[in-house]
Design a protein around this motif. Sequence first.
Motif, PDB file in Angstrom:
ATOM      1  N   ARG A  42       0.863  -1.178   0.000  1.00 13.51           N
ATOM      2  CA  ARG A  42       0.000   0.000   0.000  1.00 13.51           C
ATOM      3  C   ARG A  42       0.899   1.227   0.000  1.00 13.51           C
ATOM      4  O   ARG A  42       2.038   1.168   0.451  1.00 13.51           O
ATOM      5  CB  ARG A  42      -0.931   0.029   1.197  1.00 13.51           C
ATOM      6  N   ALA A  44       1.983   4.684   1.532  1.00  8.41           N
ATOM      7  CA  ALA A  44       1.937   5.181   2.909  1.00  8.41           C
ATOM      8  C   ALA A  44       2.918   6.324   3.075  1.00  8.41           C
ATOM      9  O   ALA A  44       4.117   6.150   2.889  1.00  8.41           O
ATOM     10  CB  ALA A  44       2.264   4.053   3.878  1.00  8.41           C
ATOM     11  N   GLY A  45       2.403   7.481   3.409  1.00  8.27           N
ATOM     12  CA  GLY A  45       3.262   8.635   3.632  1.00  8.27           C
ATOM     13  C   GLY A  45       3.873   9.140   2.333  1.00  8.27           C
ATOM     14  O   GLY A  45       3.493   8.721   1.249  1.00  8.27           O
ATOM     15  N   ASP A  63       4.202   0.516   2.174  1.00  7.73           N
ATOM     16  CA  ASP A  63       3.973  -0.152   3.438  1.00  7.73           C
ATOM     17  C   ASP A  63       3.410  -1.529   3.112  1.00  7.73           C
ATOM     18  O   ASP A  63       2.975  -1.785   1.994  1.00  7.73           O
ATOM     19  CB  ASP A  63       2.973   0.668   4.268  1.00  7.73           C
ATOM     20  N   GLY A  64       3.403  -2.395   4.076  1.00  2.13           N
ATOM     21  CA  GLY A  64       2.907  -3.757   3.859  1.00  2.13           C
ATOM     22  C   GLY A  64       4.087  -4.708   3.832  1.00  2.13           C
ATOM     23  O   GLY A  64       5.001  -4.613   4.658  1.00  2.13           O
ATOM     24  N   GLY A 117       0.662  11.318   6.914  1.00  2.92           N
ATOM     25  CA  GLY A 117      -0.258  10.368   7.542  1.00  2.92           C
ATOM     26  C   GLY A 117      -1.075   9.545   6.571  1.00  2.92           C
ATOM     27  O   GLY A 117      -1.884   8.723   6.989  1.00  2.92           O
ATOM     28  N   TYR A 118      -0.879   9.710   5.273  1.00  7.36           N
ATOM     29  CA  TYR A 118      -1.688   8.990   4.292  1.00  7.36           C
ATOM     30  C   TYR A 118      -1.405   7.491   4.324  1.00  7.36           C
ATOM     31  O   TYR A 118      -0.255   7.066   4.391  1.00  7.36           O
ATOM     32  CB  TYR A 118      -1.424   9.522   2.877  1.00  7.36           C
ATOM     33  N   ARG A 119      -2.453   6.681   4.275  1.00  5.01           N
ATOM     34  CA  ARG A 119      -2.362   5.226   4.148  1.00  5.01           C
ATOM     35  C   ARG A 119      -3.402   4.810   3.123  1.00  5.01           C
ATOM     36  O   ARG A 119      -4.600   4.945   3.351  1.00  5.01           O
ATOM     37  CB  ARG A 119      -2.645   4.507   5.470  1.00  5.01           C
ATOM     38  N   GLY A 120      -2.961   4.317   1.989  1.00  6.55           N
ATOM     39  CA  GLY A 120      -3.875   3.918   0.922  1.00  6.55           C
ATOM     40  C   GLY A 120      -4.346   2.489   1.071  1.00  6.55           C
ATOM     41  O   GLY A 120      -3.940   1.770   1.989  1.00  6.55           O
ATOM     42  N   GLU A 122      -4.689  -1.516   0.306  1.00  2.00           N
ATOM     43  CA  GLU A 122      -3.713  -2.562   0.010  1.00  2.00           C
ATOM     44  C   GLU A 122      -3.997  -3.180  -1.350  1.00  2.00           C
ATOM     45  O   GLU A 122      -5.151  -3.297  -1.762  1.00  2.00           O
ATOM     46  CB  GLU A 122      -3.809  -3.635   1.098  1.00  2.00           C
TER      47      GLU A 122
END
Length: 153
Positions: A42, A44-45, A63-64, A117-120, A122
């Motif tokens: 995903r 992230a940031g 991330d992930g 702080g963005y988290r998309g 997965e």
Amino acid sequence: MGGPGALAPHPAVPRGGAAGGAARADRRRRRGGRRHAPAALRLAGAGRFGSVRRPQVFWAGLDGDVDAVTALAGRLAAGARGLGLPVEDRPFRPHLTLGRWHPRRPADGDLPARLAGYRGPEWPLREVTLVRSTAGRHEVLASFTTRTPSAPP
């Protein structure tokens, strides 16, 4: 900031090398990608390469299952070194290049901080494409499908 860059997470691809080793390098690249476990990733940031006053590249972090992507980048670099190809000597940072700032235009180097702080959502990593980036040009060197359990048959 200029238009979007290559929209693919990418390890640094070795530059240069002897033409005679190209087929052997291609076989090693393909084998290296197929041996790794499937990954779910995903966005992230965000971040930048370059300073706040003179930013160069705007990117979104990953991330992930980044360990799988980092391991793949390490295997590709080791394979390239084994072939005598030059490899960039800097830490691998899994990321998605979003764009580049033009060096002689005003730039908002604080932009990445606003997306910290963005988290998309997965998504499964279903394909790996190796891309050589030279002076803003992108050349696909190899592409192959990964084996993901969530991929449709």
